[in-house]
Every structure is written in structure tokens, then in C-alpha cells.
Design an enzyme around this catalytic site. Structure first.
Site, PDB file in Angstrom:
ATOM      1  CD  GLN A  81      -2.755   1.679   2.449  1.00 25.34           C
ATOM      2  OE1 GLN A  81      -2.206   2.129   3.337  1.00 25.34           O
ATOM      3  NE2 GLN A  81      -4.193   1.193   2.192  1.00 25.34           N
ATOM      4  CD  GLU A  96     -10.530   4.339   5.449  1.00 20.27           C
ATOM      5  OE1 GLU A  96     -10.446   4.303   4.206  1.00 20.27           O
ATOM      6  OE2 GLU A  96     -10.991   3.613   6.134  1.00 20.27           O
ATOM      7  CE1 TYR A 113      -4.384   8.723   7.021  1.00 22.49           C
ATOM      8  CE2 TYR A 113      -5.118   6.825   6.056  1.00 22.49           C
ATOM      9  CZ  TYR A 113      -4.563   7.304   7.177  1.00 22.49           C
ATOM     10  OH  TYR A 113      -4.749   6.798   8.372  1.00 22.49           O
ATOM     11  NE  ARG A 119      -9.777   1.099   1.965  1.00 22.63           N
ATOM     12  CZ  ARG A 119      -9.245   0.639   3.231  1.00 22.63           C
ATOM     13  NH1 ARG A 119      -7.919   0.422   3.501  1.00 22.63           N
ATOM     14  NH2 ARG A 119      -9.789   0.662   4.292  1.00 22.63           N
ATOM     15  CG  HIS A 134      -8.588   7.684   9.978  1.00 25.02           C
ATOM     16  ND1 HIS A 134      -8.892   6.511  10.331  1.00 25.02           N
ATOM     17  CD2 HIS A 134      -7.350   7.511   9.325  1.00 25.02           C
ATOM     18  CE1 HIS A 134      -8.447   5.633   9.706  1.00 25.02           C
ATOM     19  NE2 HIS A 134      -7.363   6.023   8.959  1.00 25.02           N
ATOM     20  NE  ARG A 180     -16.648  12.994  17.081  1.00 26.81           N
ATOM     21  CZ  ARG A 180     -15.503  12.372  17.668  1.00 26.81           C
ATOM     22  NH1 ARG A 180     -14.574  11.790  17.235  1.00 26.81           N
ATOM     23  NH2 ARG A 180     -16.037  12.176  18.890  1.00 26.81           N
ATOM     24  CD  GLN A 224     -10.389  -4.502  24.942  1.00 29.41           C
ATOM     25  OE1 GLN A 224     -11.254  -5.202  24.859  1.00 29.41           O
ATOM     26  NE2 GLN A 224      -9.465  -4.847  26.112  1.00 29.41           N
ATOM     27  CB  CYS A 238      -6.020  -4.541  16.071  1.00 31.76           C
ATOM     28  SG  CYS A 238      -7.702  -4.273  15.954  1.00 31.76           S
TER      29      CYS A 238
HETATM   30 FE1  SF4 Z   1     -10.451  -7.302  18.313  1.00 28.47          FE
HETATM   31 FE2  SF4 Z   1      -8.559  -6.209  16.563  1.00 28.47          FE
HETATM   32 FE3  SF4 Z   1      -8.552  -8.756  17.393  1.00 28.47          FE
HETATM   33 FE4  SF4 Z   1     -10.490  -8.035  16.013  1.00 28.47          FE
HETATM   34  S1  SF4 Z   1      -8.539  -8.100  15.076  1.00 28.47           S
HETATM   35  S2  SF4 Z   1     -10.621  -9.359  17.870  1.00 28.47           S
HETATM   36  S3  SF4 Z   1     -10.995  -6.014  16.715  1.00 28.47           S
HETATM   37  S4  SF4 Z   1      -8.064  -6.942  18.680  1.00 28.47           S
END
Ligand code: SF4
Ligand code: NAP
Length: 678
Positions: free
Chosen positions: A104, A168, A170, A218, A256, A259, A343, A345
């Protein structure tokens, strides 16, 4: 379930000069592996594992074509032959597994977290303090050349093509819309001029690299910001990019700075496919649908009804590298499903840690995990407690070859996962439970339900792991045992019901989840996508600029007050990329919050309750029907103490080890790592 259940998803697709083995794309994700030591080996191991699991096409995280295009100073650029040479191990690792891989090319424009970001115009981003400088016309032409040079380097490194990132919010997206483009040169003003940057990058990349090199563009299929593009404008850009030589269009949803959440768990599955379907109707090249598609059944449905030709899944391939292989071999019920929690990622990436996955601690760490010593002997292992930590430990230990028995005091496995999945919007936790249930059954784990194991029961095992979890904390407060005062577990499990006026003691993650549970309209579950669009103000009509409509606040089901002793604003501990959406939802539904509370006593008041407290030192009394206690947890430590007293060395994991700030992420990570070290 067999492959015949997913005939469209698993059928080949011709894209440009290439044939893809099925219709799955592992979408681009920034991982921060790119700038770690042994970056190429880590990336090769990470992507090869997904290709081995039969992902047809992979797109890397974004590489900036010049220094101004980075996400932040720690993110990668691809500008020199030496940098391209360093990436050379990656494509062959994917090719050896039968997959294809694109690099990318991403210029973040005004979103760059650098001292002087560059943009289409000098209009600041609401999510970046640094004010951008508008690119001069010759700098725009140079940026186009930088994109082409970056694509040449990707070719030199052995990639099958590039994804040109145009969504997104950008740089390319910033040029495309009047929100961020007030230029008066050849790149501003008319729609054709605003689209010129996208078109020239695609045209020149195609010209420079010939027909065998895949060019994916994209496109932002829905901007979700004021001053964004209408569906007609997006369709015209799609056609222009096709005419310029793109082989395939991927779709992105939302800037990004929008809201409106686009990928968090509050977004229902496939909520955005209507936007990809509009792009598909505009062009003749294949189109890819993305966002909140996390199971093969969902993917198959979208493809079969013609919304798109291919499905992009980024986080689902973090959660399970073998997603496609399992779908193709009748094992879809073994897929470790992405629960959209963000959480480990996105929240990790934004806090400058390498991405991994809550449900799959191996993700992003394949290179390290493969270097752990293999278990030397098969042992008889007892795992006590079948919550998230115990389940992860039992499953990983069984996969490592041990003979595992899992003890659970309750009538079923799951522990706190059973409560989490009862929260509206968190139903995906049910998939995690299904994954563990199927996994431990197929791996031959012996499960002993309704058995509160004591030290004597564990005498015959060579290794014991204690994962007994937590018990809810009961505040020391006069009247806490009055009828009408209930625990969160009683409420979420359906053992107790709440009245119309409710006070919630404790504003941690569970307090917020309970507020969501109390304020949700059960009727909304009938059509979650329509409810989501209405509540968040998404306009699905093609004419609207950016796809925005007025938000429709639902009628609150109850009066709920969330209480906290700390003086700060409640909600600090919520997830970085998901907490804001939860707080916005609850505010719309009328949630009241009080910080700086000193609880004094609870007393009966007519048919209800009166909670006496001081808020910031000022005495108050709340008249409610129900008080729900969400005051955190304490470790269930009896078994660990009993084993320690007998001199038995047993690792203690999850909430049983440390109850504070326990979540499924730490529980599953500890469970998995403990199993690998047995
Ligand atoms: Fe959670 Fe990210 Fe794993 Fe999906 S990829 S379960 S959003 S940590
Ligand atoms: P928590 O986050 O520790 O919150 C407990 C709450 O109870 C706090 O607001 C605390 O703040 C209050 N409290 C503590 N002791 C108290 C006492 N003796 N009397 C009255 N109030 C007291 O725990 P949780 O909400 O149970 O969540 C458990 C874990 O799961 C956490 O790690 C959490 O992050 C995670 N989780 C996260 C989410 C999410 O991010 N969406 C959702 C669910 C769970 P005050 O003392 O200031 O009142």
C-alpha cells in the site's frame, strides 16, 4: 458446513492479468512490525501465515512515498532501492503459500503527525493539532512522481502490485472534496481538477509498470464528513480511475475524523455494503466491499447478492489466519472471529505498540512464537476455571499436545464472557465462546462442569493452572443488601430485572456496559443496520454530500445515573478507539453521570430506594427503583492459597492472579502463554 456453503466466496476471480484463488482480501492494516528489528522476517512470517490459510490477496500496511506522507515519525517510507531490498523476503514468503501481495502506498496529507503536515489546502484537521501547509502545484506533480517511484520500488521488491490509498481522509481524499480543497490551480475548483491527483497517480503508475502489475485503488465509498462527496461524485471518480488503468477498486468507509464509528463493535455487521454496491454499479472492474465483515456467511451473502466481487477483511485475518481454509473445509465453526473490540490492534497501534489481537495473541508475533521451545513431553494438565483465561490455556495446552482436563464450578463454560455477550452491541463475544467451545471439544479437552476443584481433586495431574476468576466486589455501605440492589452479573444474566429509574454504582467498563444494557431498546435488535444508520445519522440516499443525515435520538428506555467516586469525567478507562462511540451513544440516550460521589447509605423509599450520597461535598439523595453494583472485582484466591500451602507450584492466571484492570485481552494472553510454557 462445507465449502459448498460459500460457493461465491471460494470461487476464483480474474483481476487484471492475475487470477486470484478466491475472493478474500486481507485488507491493509498498520502493524508497526515494519519498523521493528527483524522487520522483514516478522512481516514475512505474519503474511505467509495468512497466505497459508488461503487468503487470496494481501495488502501491506501503508508505506509513505515521501517523508511528508508518513502517519507519524515512526511509520515506514519506501523511497530508496535499499529500503525495497530490505522488503525482498516478504513477497516470496506469500507466493510460496499460493497468495499474492500488494504494497500500500499511503500519503496521509494533513493527517501526518509531524511538525509540518502538507495538504491540499491549509485547512486543519480536527484530529491533528498541526496546521497543514498547502502543497504548491509543482509539489503536487512531484508527489505524483513519488507515488510512481514508490510503486516501481514495490515492483523491484517483488510485490504483485500496489494499493493506492485514496480513502479514509488521507491526501488523495483531501484533494477530492471541497471540505479540504480550496485550490485554484489544476488540482482544485472543478470536480475534474479535484480528481486529477487520483487519476494521474493511477495513470502514471500503470504506464510505468505495465499490464502485469496489479493496480488497486482504494476509493472512499462514503466520506461521513460534512463537505464530503455525493454518491454521484464517487461514481464519477470510480469511472475516471478505471479509465486511468486501475485493475480493481477497494472501498473505504469514513474519514478518520468522522464522528460516526465505522469498524468498532457498535457497528452492525455489513452495515456499509450499500456504499460498495453503489461503486460496483458504476464500473466494470471488480469492486471490494469492506468493514465489519467477520464471518464467511456474511461475506458469501454480500457477494451472492452482487454488492461486490470480493471481500476485504483486515482484523478477521488477525483474529484467525486460517479463516478461509476453515471455511473451505467445513470448519467455519472453528473460526476465531474478530469481535471488533479494537483493543489489541488499533488501540495498540495508536499507543505506538505493535498490533496483535485480543482473541489471538499469536497475531503479529508469529516470528517470536515460532522460536519458543516445543513441549518436550505430553503432560496431564488440569486447568481450573473455564472463563477466558482458563479456556485459552486449556485450548493452547491441548493444541501443544498435552492431555487437558478443564474444571468449571458453574453449569457452563465462559465465565465473564457470558455476561459480556449479553450487552447490546457486544454479541460478538458469543462467537468467541463458540470458538472455545468447538475448539476444546475437537482438541479432546475433558470438561468437568459443576465441579469446584479442590487440591485433593488435582492430585493426579502433573501440572495445575489456576484460572478461578473473580468475585464481584460489594461496597461496604449501609443498606447494600436491600431488595432492589442487584449485582451486574444478576442483571446481565437475566436473574434480576431493573426498574425504570436506575442508579449504577461504579463507572468502569462494566458500569458503562450495564448502562448500555439498561438504555437499549430491545426492538432495535430486529433491524440493527437501520437502527444504526438512524441513530448515528447516516444518509443512505445517493444525493447527500458525505452521506450524513440528522441523528435520530431514540426515546430513552429508562432514567439511568452512572456514579463514580473519582472526581474525573467517567469513561477514562474505556477503549481508545471505541470508548468515544459508546459514550456518544449513551449521551444520546440520556445517560446522566455523577463524579466525585461519596456514598453514604441506601434506604427503602416507598416501593423504591433512596441512595444518600455527597457529590463534590454537596449532600444529595437519588430516588430510584434499582441500584446496580458494578464496583469492580476481587480475585477468587482460595484454591491458589490451598495449593501454595501444600507446596504445589501452580501458575495463577487471569483474574485469579490480579483482578484489577482484568479484561479478556490480558486473560487470553496469559492463558495462551502459560500453556506454551507448561
Ligand atoms: Fe479485537 Fe482487533 Fe482482534 Fe478484532 S483483530 S478481535 S478488533 S483485537
Ligand atoms: P473497573 O474498571 O475496575 O471499575 C470498577 C468501578 O468501581 C470503578 O469506577 C471504581 O471507581 C468503582 N469502585 C471500586 N471500588 C469501589 C467501592 N468499594 N465502592 C464503590 N465503587 C467502587 O472494573 P469493571 O468495570 O468491573 O471492569 C473490569 C475490567 O473489565 C476492567 O479492566 C475493564 O477495563 C474491563 N472492561 C472493559 C470494558 C470496555 O472497555 N468497554 C467493558 C467491560 C469491562 P471509583 O472508585 O472512582 O468509583
Amino acid at each position: 458446513m462445507t465449502a459448498s456453503h460459500f460457493p461465491t466466496l471460494l470461487s476464483p476471480l480474474t483481476v487484471g492479468a492475475h487470477t486470484l484463488r478466491n475472493r478474500t482480501l486481507m485488507g491493509s492494516m498498520h502493524t508497526r512490525l515494519e519498523t521493528m528489528d527483524h522487520a522483514a522476517e516478522r512481516l514475512a512470517a505474519f503474511y505467509a501465515e495468512r497466505a497459508r490459510g488461503q487468503a487470496a490477496l494481501i495488502v501491506t500496511g501503508g508505506y509513505a512515498p515521501n517523508p511528508a506522507g508518513v502517519i507519524d515519525p515512526g511509520s515506514p517510507v519506501l523511497m530508496t532501492e535499499a529500503q525495497a531490498d530490505a522488503l525482498r523476503p516478504v513477497p516470496p514468503a506469500v507466493h510460496a503459500e499460493g497468495g499474492k501481495i500488494l504494497l500500500q502506498v499511503l500519503h496521509t496529507g494533513r493527517s501526518a503527525r509531524i511538525a509540518q503536515p502538507l495538504g491540499a489546502s491549509a485547512r486543519p484537521s480536527p484530529i491533528n493539532r498541526a496546521v497543514p501547509r498547502a502543497l504548491a502545484t509543482d509539489e503536487v506533480w512531484q508527489t505524483i512522481e513519488d507515488y510512481v517511484h514508490c510503486a516501481r520500488l514495490a515492483h523491484h521488491a517483488g510485490f504483485d502490485g500496489v494499493e493506492i490509498m485514496g480513502s479514509e481522509g488521507y491526501l488523495i481524499n483531501q484533494f477530492a472534496v471541497t471540505r479540504t480543497n480550496d485550490r485554484s490551480d489544476a488540482f482544485g475548483g472543478s470536480e475534474e481538477n479535484r480528481h486529477r491527483l487520483a487519476v494521474e497517480i493511477v495513470r502514471r503508475t500503470r504506464a510505468a509498470l505495465g499490464p502485469g502489475f496489479l493496480v488497486m485503488y482504494r476509493i472512499s465509498a462514503l466520506d461521513l464528513v460534512e463537505g464530503g462527496a455525493s454518491a454521484d461524485e464517487i461514481a464519477r471518480l470510480a469511472r475516471a480511475v478505471e479509465a486511468a488503468g486501475a485493475d480493481i477498486l477497494n472501498t473505504g468507509i469514513g474519514w478518520h475524523e468522522a464522528r460516526i464509528p465505522t469498524i468498532a463493535y457498535v457497528v452492525p455487521r455489513a452495515a456499509w455494503s450499500f456504499a460498495a454496491a453503489r461503486v460496483k454499479r458504476a464500473v466494470t472492474i471488480p469492486v471490494i466491499v469492506s468493514n465489519r465483515i467477520n464471518m464467511p456467511q456474511v461475506a458469501e451473502e454480500l457477494l451472492a447478492r452482487g454488492d461486490a466481487d470480493m471481500v476485504s477483511m483486515a482484523r478477521p485475518f488477525l483474529a484467525d489466519a486460517a479463516f478461509v481454509q476453515k471455511a473451505a473445509t467445513g470448519r467455519a465453526d472453528e473460526i476465531n472471529t474478530c469481535i471488533a473490540c479494537n483493543q489489541a490492534c488499533l488501540d495498540y497501534i495508536f499507543s505506538e505498540r505493535p498490533a496483535t489481537c485480543l482473541v489471538n495473541p499469536r497475531a503479529g508475533r508469529e516470528w517470536e512464537f515460532d522460536r519458543l521451545p516445543a513441549p518436550a513431553v505430553r503432560r496431564r494438565v488440569a486447568v481450573v476455571g473455564a472463563g477466558a483465561a482458563g479456556l485459552a490455556c486449556a485450548l493452547a495446552a491441548a493444541h501443544a499436545g498435552h492431555d487437558v482436563t478443564l474444571f468449571e464450578a458453574g453449569a457452563d463454560i465462559g465465565g465473564q464472557l457470558n455476561l459480556a455477550r449479553a450487552v447490546p452491541g457486544k454479541e460478538e463475544f458469543g462467537e468467541l465462546l463458540r470458538y472455545f467451545r468447538t475448539g476444546i471439544a475437537r482438541a479432546g479437552v475433558t470438561v468437568r462442569l459443576g465441579c469446584r476443584a479442590r487440591a485433593d481433586d488435582l492430585a493426579g495431574f502433573e501440572r495445575v493452572v489456576v484460572a478461578c476468576g473473580v468475585t464481584a466486589r460489594t461496597p461496604d455501605l449501609p443498606g447494600i443488601d436491600a431488595p432492589g440492589v442487584i449485582g451486574y452479573a444478576d442483571l446481565l444474566s437475566g436473574r434480576a430485572r431493573a426498574g425504570r429509574r436506575v442508579a449504577v454504582i461504579g463507572a468502569g467498563g462494566i458500569g458503562f456496559d450495564v448502562a448500555e444494557f439498561l438504555l437499549s431498546d430491545p426492538a432495535a435488535a430486529a433491524d440493527p443496520v437501520a437502527r444504526f444508520h438512524a441513530e448515528w445519522g447516516v444518509d443512505t440516499a445517493p444525493a447527500s454530500a458525505g452521506g450524513l443525515a440528522p441523528e435520530q435520538a431514540p426515546r430513552p428506555a429508562r432514567e439511568v445515573t452512572l456514579l463514580q467516586r473519582k472526581p474525573e469525567k467517567p469513561g477514562r478507562s474505556l477503549g481508545m478507539t471505541t470508548g468515544w462511540a459508546l459514550k456518544a451513544t449513551l449521551a444520546r440516550r440520556g445517560l446522566k453521570t455523577l463524579s466525585g460521589c461519596a456514598y453514604q447509605r441506601i434506604e427503602a423509599a416507598g416501593a423504591g430506594l433512596r441512595l444518600h450520597l455527597a457529590v463534590g461535598g454537596v449532600p444529595q439523595a437519588l430516588e430510584v427503583d434499582t441500584i446496580v453494583v458494578c464496583a469492580g472485582q476481587e480475585s477468587a484466591g482460595a484454591l491458589a492459597a490451598e495449593l501454595a500451602a501444600r507446596g504445589i507450584d501452580a501458575p495463577v492466571i487471569g483474574g485469579a492472579r490480579h483482578a484489577a484492570e482484568l479484561d479478556a485481552l490480558r486473560a487470553i494472553d496469559e492463558g495462551t502463554r502459560t500453556a506454551l510454557a507448561l
